[in-house]
Structure formats: C-alpha cells, structure tokens
Design an enzyme around this catalytic site. Structure first.
Site, PDB file in Angstrom:
ATOM      1  N   LYS A  24       7.753  25.086 -19.819  1.00  9.66           N
ATOM      2  CA  LYS A  24       8.657  23.930 -19.822  1.00  9.66           C
ATOM      3  C   LYS A  24       8.065  22.773 -19.031  1.00  9.66           C
ATOM      4  O   LYS A  24       8.053  21.635 -19.502  1.00  9.66           O
ATOM      5  CB  LYS A  24       9.998  24.376 -19.225  1.00  9.66           C
ATOM      6  CG  LYS A  24      11.075  23.329 -19.207  1.00  9.66           C
ATOM      7  CD  LYS A  24      12.463  23.945 -19.273  1.00  9.66           C
ATOM      8  CE  LYS A  24      12.880  24.639 -17.991  1.00  9.66           C
ATOM      9  NZ  LYS A  24      13.179  23.723 -16.879  1.00  9.66           N
ATOM     10  N   ARG A  29       5.558  17.271 -19.396  1.00  7.87           N
ATOM     11  CA  ARG A  29       4.503  16.352 -18.957  1.00  7.87           C
ATOM     12  C   ARG A  29       3.557  15.996 -20.094  1.00  7.87           C
ATOM     13  O   ARG A  29       3.092  14.862 -20.196  1.00  7.87           O
ATOM     14  CB  ARG A  29       3.743  16.964 -17.781  1.00  7.87           C
ATOM     15  CG  ARG A  29       4.564  16.977 -16.484  1.00  7.87           C
ATOM     16  CD  ARG A  29       3.977  17.948 -15.488  1.00  7.87           C
ATOM     17  NE  ARG A  29       4.600  17.917 -14.180  1.00  7.87           N
ATOM     18  CZ  ARG A  29       5.745  18.540 -13.848  1.00  7.87           C
ATOM     19  NH1 ARG A  29       6.418  19.229 -14.753  1.00  7.87           N
ATOM     20  NH2 ARG A  29       6.217  18.477 -12.617  1.00  7.87           N
ATOM     21  N   GLN A 172       9.136  17.848  -8.742  1.00  5.53           N
ATOM     22  CA  GLN A 172       9.758  16.732  -9.470  1.00  5.53           C
ATOM     23  C   GLN A 172       9.719  15.451  -8.645  1.00  5.53           C
ATOM     24  O   GLN A 172       9.436  14.372  -9.179  1.00  5.53           O
ATOM     25  CB  GLN A 172      11.201  17.092  -9.840  1.00  5.53           C
ATOM     26  CG  GLN A 172      11.259  18.241 -10.839  1.00  5.53           C
ATOM     27  CD  GLN A 172      12.660  18.691 -11.165  1.00  5.53           C
ATOM     28  OE1 GLN A 172      13.641  18.150 -10.650  1.00  5.53           O
ATOM     29  NE2 GLN A 172      12.766  19.689 -12.015  1.00  5.53           N
ATOM     30  N   ASP A 318      12.182  29.210  -9.430  1.00  6.97           N
ATOM     31  CA  ASP A 318      13.002  29.384 -10.639  1.00  6.97           C
ATOM     32  C   ASP A 318      13.312  30.853 -10.929  1.00  6.97           C
ATOM     33  O   ASP A 318      14.051  31.155 -11.862  1.00  6.97           O
ATOM     34  CB  ASP A 318      12.284  28.766 -11.847  1.00  6.97           C
ATOM     35  CG  ASP A 318      12.190  27.247 -11.731  1.00  6.97           C
ATOM     36  OD1 ASP A 318      13.079  26.641 -11.109  1.00  6.97           O
ATOM     37  OD2 ASP A 318      11.227  26.676 -12.261  1.00  6.97           O
TER      38      ASP A 318
HETATM   39  C1  S3P Z   1       9.851  21.620 -12.025  1.00  4.49           C
HETATM   40  C2  S3P Z   1       9.987  21.683 -10.666  1.00  4.49           C
HETATM   41  C3  S3P Z   1      10.987  22.532  -9.984  1.00  4.49           C
HETATM   42  C4  S3P Z   1      11.530  23.608 -10.908  1.00  4.49           C
HETATM   43  C5  S3P Z   1      11.888  23.082 -12.262  1.00  4.49           C
HETATM   44  C6  S3P Z   1      10.680  22.443 -12.927  1.00  4.49           C
HETATM   45  C7  S3P Z   1       8.840  20.722 -12.593  1.00  4.49           C
HETATM   46  O1  S3P Z   1      12.054  21.726  -9.557  1.00  4.49           O
HETATM   47  O2  S3P Z   1      12.666  24.221 -10.323  1.00  4.49           O
HETATM   48  O3  S3P Z   1      12.390  24.106 -13.098  1.00  4.49           O
HETATM   49  O4  S3P Z   1       8.533  20.830 -13.806  1.00  4.49           O
HETATM   50  O5  S3P Z   1       8.321  19.876 -11.862  1.00  4.49           O
HETATM   51  P1  S3P Z   1      12.054  20.982  -8.117  1.00  4.49           P
HETATM   52  O6  S3P Z   1      11.051  19.915  -8.143  1.00  4.49           O
HETATM   53  O7  S3P Z   1      13.453  20.431  -8.000  1.00  4.49           O
HETATM   54  O8  S3P Z   1      11.778  22.067  -7.121  1.00  4.49           O
END
Ligand code: S3P
Length: 435
Positions: A24, A29, A172, A318
C-alpha cells in the site's frame, strides 16, 4: 459505516503457496511520483485497494492521465512538478491517511486551492501533525475541529525549506515535509527520533531527484525535476502478516508467501514473532525495484508471551492488531508499550482490540500506550472492527483457533488494503463466511 458482517471459525491446517497483493505504501507513492514526473511511468503490482485507487483518482482529477491496461498495472502520464490543475471540487481520500497527508504536502505548493476530505474514520484522524511543519514552510492549510479533516489548502504560497524533527515516529509526516520540500526554496531536512519506512526517500532517488538519506534522516533541495521511471511494487508485508500469524497458530500448517517486501522498517513483526517462538524462514532473497523481497515459509509453532521490545514498535506499527491475536493465543503474558500511535490509526486499535478480545474471554488490560495480554484460550463471540480493515482481518485469524465461531462486524473496509482477502484466505485453510 457498513453492516457487512463476517464469521470466522476453525478451518484446516494452512498449506500451499500464496501471493498477497501489492504494498500500500509503495503503491500510493508510485502513482504520486509518476504523476509529478516528466514522461510516462509504468507501475506493476499496484495495489487495487480502495485507498490507493483513491490516490490515483485524485491525480486523474488534477489532470493526470492514468491508464489501467490490466489489473494491478497503471500507466501514468506524468505532468511534471508544475503540471497539475485544480480538481473540480473536493478530493476524496477515502480511508487513507497516507493519501491525505502526502497530498497535503504536494498541494500546499500548488498555484491553486484544494480541499481534501475523507470517510468517517479518516475524518477523525489528526492532521495537525502535517499542518504544523507545512505551515512552518509557508503553507496555508486549515482543518476542521480539532485539526481533523476536511483540509482546505490554499494555493499560491511560496514555500521555504525547513529542518524538522517530527514529534512522533511517522513516515507520513516525513513524506509530507519532503514532498513540500521539492517545491521549496533551499534545503529541507527531516530528522527522526525513530527511523520510519523510507519509501519516499528511495523512490525520489529512483525518479532522479537528488536526495541524501540514511537511517532516520533525509535532506533535499527544491527546484529539480522528477523523471519517469517504472516501479515494481513488492507484496505487502502488512497483508502477509495475517497469514504469518495464522499459519503459526494452526497446528500442521506449512504455508509459503511469495515475494514479500522485507524493507527492514516494516518487518518488526517477524522479529517479535520469532522472539515468541515462531518458525518463519526466508527463501530466495532478491531485490525488486530497489526493495528486498523473499518468500516466507511459515510452519506451525507454539508461541509464548513476550515484552515487545519498544524499539520494534515503529517497524511493526500496522501489525499490532494481529500481534494482539498471537499474544492471546500464546502461553504467558505479552506486554506492549510505547505504542500510543495505535490510538490514532484507522480506529483506536488499543481500545478496539481490547474490547474484541475481552468479548472472546481473553484477559487484557489497556494502558495509554499499549496493553497487557494474558495468553490462553480464545472463546466464541461477537466483535466489532469499527470499520478498521486490519482489525477485521485480525479477528478472522482469531477464528482459526477459537473454540467456536467469531462474528466480526463492519468488515467492508478490508477492501481498502486487501481486496480478495476472503477468497485467498479460504483457499489456503481459513473458514470465513462473508455475504
Ligand atoms: C504509512 C505510514 C504509517 C503506517 C501507514 C502507512 C506510509 O503511518 O501506519 O499504514 O505509507 O507512510 P504513520 O506515518 O502515521 O506512522
């Protein structure tokens, strides 16, 4: 919220070879960077989930031609860093925190205004964590009550680079700042207290952007170009995780998961399960699109409770719902600490897992940043996933070792990250009934 209810009960020993869908994080990205690049990029292994489709649709609405020549493949005709145009109305990010937070970084730098909205779950999630650093770069973003979506992103702002340390471990946040940094004057630097997944850094480099990065830091300057490149998306470790736990728990199981992405910032669960006594081996390691992939062979093993090492938490953020199920089926006590972030995921994953496990007769104490889980038997019962895909799939795993049938409410959102989960799971030994 949807009423889609599954039931899960004991099936047979898990066996065979399966391939779970594309990652995912990488799929989001790949489409974003291809859209902002000059030229045409092909994305293979794209996750056909609602979250990642929402991101592709967002760019299509901003003038990017995205073709789907066959399932799990996208051809993206990039428009360049400055080629997006305003969408005709609000952009719906669906259930996807990644989509909304990364888009906020891109849209903060555009010449036009944008509005980002999400579903009921995303509308409860904190956005101040990206708004604050983006505002420090010169962006103007307003959120709803308590810093929650919708986000109104004003265009026409000149951004400047910053040096930023996110207050929580979050890829994120890091990614939103780096994406805004592509458009900013000067240098943008992110330093992390705990290193998080580095797909943004790796993929920016693959698209030809000069970027320096290492464990927990990344630095770039604005004003370059992204060049189209093809991306091969590995199978999603977070989707593989349900099968790793399932095959570990069910006696007689011997299951192979093909070509799973093993980015070290994603595989904390492997280490935790091994500490608990799991038997998981890696076969045929190779690199695919710059990411390490390998087949994972998992055989049944008896698990014992552990104190989950706190340094593993960001690398398995996750995977806690399914780790809680593993802990409930293990012998002894498992303690999780340092995981307060679980409270602001697609649901409050500490509270929702604690409620569900208690309904199955498990002794579990919640703490502000984790839980203490007494392993033993899992009974039958009714649980609620609260529209959280990973909670629904985790309780489907619990059904494999429960003493009766588990009813799981509100499962429709499994399609956000794992389309085809029920068919794949039932094909290798689960017994899920989904209407
Ligand atoms: C993700 C970062 C994580 C993760 C999410 C996907 C990403 O979140 O929990 O499922 O693709 O950058 P956080 O940045 O809030 O930790």
């Amino acid at each position: 919220m949807s009423a889609l209810r599954w039931t899960s009960r004991r099936g047979r020993a898990l066996a065979g070879e399966i391939r779970v869908p594309g990652d995912k994080s990488v799929s989001h990205r790949a489409v974003m960077f291809a859209a902002l690049a000059e030229g045409t990029s092909q994305v293979d292994g794209f996750l056909e989930g609602e979250d990642t489709r929402a991101t592709a649709a967002a760019f299509a609405r901003m003038g990017v031609r995205v073709e789907t020549p066959s399932p799990s493949r996208r051809i993206v005709h990039g428009v360049g860093l400055h080629g997006l145009r305003a969408a005709d109305g609000a952009i719906d990010c669906g259930n996807a925190g990644t989509g909304m937070r990364l888009l906020a970084g891109v849209l903060a730098a555009q010449a036009f205004d944008s509005v980002l909205v999400g579903d009921a779950s995303l509308s409860k999630r904190p956005m101040g964590r990206v708004i604050d650093p983006l505002a420090a770069m010169g962006a103007s973003i307003t959120a709803g009550d308590g810093g929650r979506p919708p986000l109104h992103v004003a265009g026409g702002r000149a951004l400047r680079g910053i040096a930023y340390t996110p207050p929580v471990a979050s890829a994120q946040i890091k990614s939103a700042v780096l994406l805004a940094g592509l458009y900013a004057e000067g240098e943008t630097e992110v330093r992390e207290v705990h290193p998080t997944r580095d797909y943004t850094e790796r993929m920016l480099a693959a698209f030809g952007w000069p970027i320096a990065f290492g464990d927990g830091w990344a630095k770039l300057t604005g004003g370059h170009r992204l060049h189209a490149t093809d991306v091969v998306v590995p199978a999603d470790f977070s989707s593989a995780a349900f099968f790793l736990v399932a095959a570990t728990l069910v006696p007689g199981s011997d299951l192979v998961l093909r070509a799973v992405g093993l980015n070290p910032r994603r595989t904390g669960l492997l280490e935790a399960l091994r500490l608990m006594g799991a038997d998981i081996t890696e076969e045929g390691r190779s690199t695919q699109g710059g990411e390490v992939v390998a087949d994972l062979r998992v055989r049944h093993a008896r698990l014992r409770g552990i104190d989950v090492p706190v340094e593993l938490v960001p690398d398995m953020i996750d995977e806690f719902p399914v780790l809680f199920v593993a802990a409930a089926a293990a012998s002894g006590t498992t303690r999780v600490t340092g995981a307060a972030e679980l409270r602001v995921k697609e649901s409050d994953r500490i509270a929702v897992m604690a409620d569900g496990l208690r309904a199955l007769g498990v002794r579990i104490d919640e703490t502000p940043d984790g839980a203490v889980i007494e392993g033993g038997r899992l009974g039958a019962g009714e649980v609620e996933s609260h529209g959280d895909h990973r909670i629904a799939m985790s309780f489907a795993v619990a059904g494999l070792v429960a003493e009766g049938t588990i009813g799981i409410g509100d499962c429709a959102n499994v399609a956000t990250s794992f389309p085809g989960f029920v068919a794949l799971a039932n094909g290798c030994g689960f017994a899920i009934d989904a209407p």
